[in-house]
Design a protein around this motif. Sequence first.
Motif, PDB file in Angstrom:
ATOM      1  N   LEU A 256       0.813  -1.220   0.000  1.00 27.16           N
ATOM      2  CA  LEU A 256       0.000   0.000   0.000  1.00 27.16           C
ATOM      3  C   LEU A 256       0.847   1.272   0.000  1.00 27.16           C
ATOM      4  O   LEU A 256       0.342   2.343  -0.325  1.00 27.16           O
ATOM      5  N   LEU A 257       2.105   1.153   0.340  1.00 28.77           N
ATOM      6  CA  LEU A 257       2.985   2.325   0.325  1.00 28.77           C
ATOM      7  C   LEU A 257       3.720   2.483  -1.004  1.00 28.77           C
ATOM      8  O   LEU A 257       4.464   3.447  -1.182  1.00 28.77           O
ATOM      9  N   ASP A 258       3.505   1.559  -1.929  1.00 22.05           N
ATOM     10  CA  ASP A 258       4.143   1.645  -3.242  1.00 22.05           C
ATOM     11  C   ASP A 258       3.405   2.698  -4.065  1.00 22.05           C
ATOM     12  O   ASP A 258       2.282   2.481  -4.518  1.00 22.05           O
TER      13      ASP A 258
ATOM     14  N   LEU B 208      -3.136   6.545   6.522  1.00 17.48           N
ATOM     15  CA  LEU B 208      -4.214   6.106   5.623  1.00 17.48           C
ATOM     16  C   LEU B 208      -4.173   4.589   5.447  1.00 17.48           C
ATOM     17  O   LEU B 208      -5.203   3.920   5.462  1.00 17.48           O
ATOM     18  N   ARG B 209      -2.981   4.062   5.300  1.00 19.58           N
ATOM     19  CA  ARG B 209      -2.819   2.610   5.177  1.00 19.58           C
ATOM     20  C   ARG B 209      -3.380   1.913   6.416  1.00 19.58           C
ATOM     21  O   ARG B 209      -4.149   0.953   6.315  1.00 19.58           O
TER      22      ARG B 209
ATOM     23  N   LEU C 267      -9.685  -1.364  -2.525  1.00 19.65           N
ATOM     24  CA  LEU C 267      -9.415  -0.359  -3.555  1.00 19.65           C
ATOM     25  C   LEU C 267     -10.406   0.800  -3.475  1.00 19.65           C
ATOM     26  O   LEU C 267     -10.042   1.948  -3.733  1.00 19.65           O
ATOM     27  N   GLU C 268     -11.625   0.517  -3.107  1.00 18.56           N
ATOM     28  CA  GLU C 268     -12.599   1.599  -2.930  1.00 18.56           C
ATOM     29  C   GLU C 268     -12.204   2.491  -1.756  1.00 18.56           C
ATOM     30  O   GLU C 268     -12.303   3.715  -1.835  1.00 18.56           O
ATOM     31  N   LEU C 269     -11.725   1.876  -0.669  1.00 14.08           N
ATOM     32  CA  LEU C 269     -11.299   2.680   0.476  1.00 14.08           C
ATOM     33  C   LEU C 269     -10.029   3.474   0.178  1.00 14.08           C
ATOM     34  O   LEU C 269      -9.840   4.559   0.730  1.00 14.08           O
ATOM     35  N   CYS C 270      -9.173   2.960  -0.694  1.00 12.56           N
ATOM     36  CA  CYS C 270      -7.984   3.731  -1.093  1.00 12.56           C
ATOM     37  C   CYS C 270      -8.393   5.019  -1.798  1.00 12.56           C
ATOM     38  O   CYS C 270      -7.627   5.981  -1.838  1.00 12.56           O
TER      39      CYS C 270
END
Length: 123
Positions: free
Chosen positions: A23-25, A36-37, A84-87
């Motif tokens: 998620l940090l990429d 956020l992650r 992915l929606e929450l991202c």
Amino acid sequence: QFRENVLRNLADKAFDRPICEALLDQRFFNGIGNYLRAEILYRLKIPPFEKARSVLEALQQRRPSLKLTLSQKIKAKLQNPDLLELCHSVPKEVVQLGGRGYGSESGEEDFAAFRAWLRCYGM
């Protein structure tokens, strides 16, 4: 485009890592940082060291029922967002808080709103 980009590139070695690292990429999750992650994984109850590819491959199988009306599909999506929606939506929530910063030095009002929003650290 974001969702398709991630799912299309699941063979990338970035997804061999734990989801908390993937998620940090910034090539795939531009703008997602530590808090956020943590918030996204917490909301979905995803263990942070789960293999990223396993978590994301499951999203390829997720298809809304063809029998649902459009409003039912939207309601289901809002009630059960995926990673992915929450991202996409979690960073927007922070922006909508409207603060100028989220450290205690930014002012108690801004910090209180942020603290009330943040779930993962039990603030």
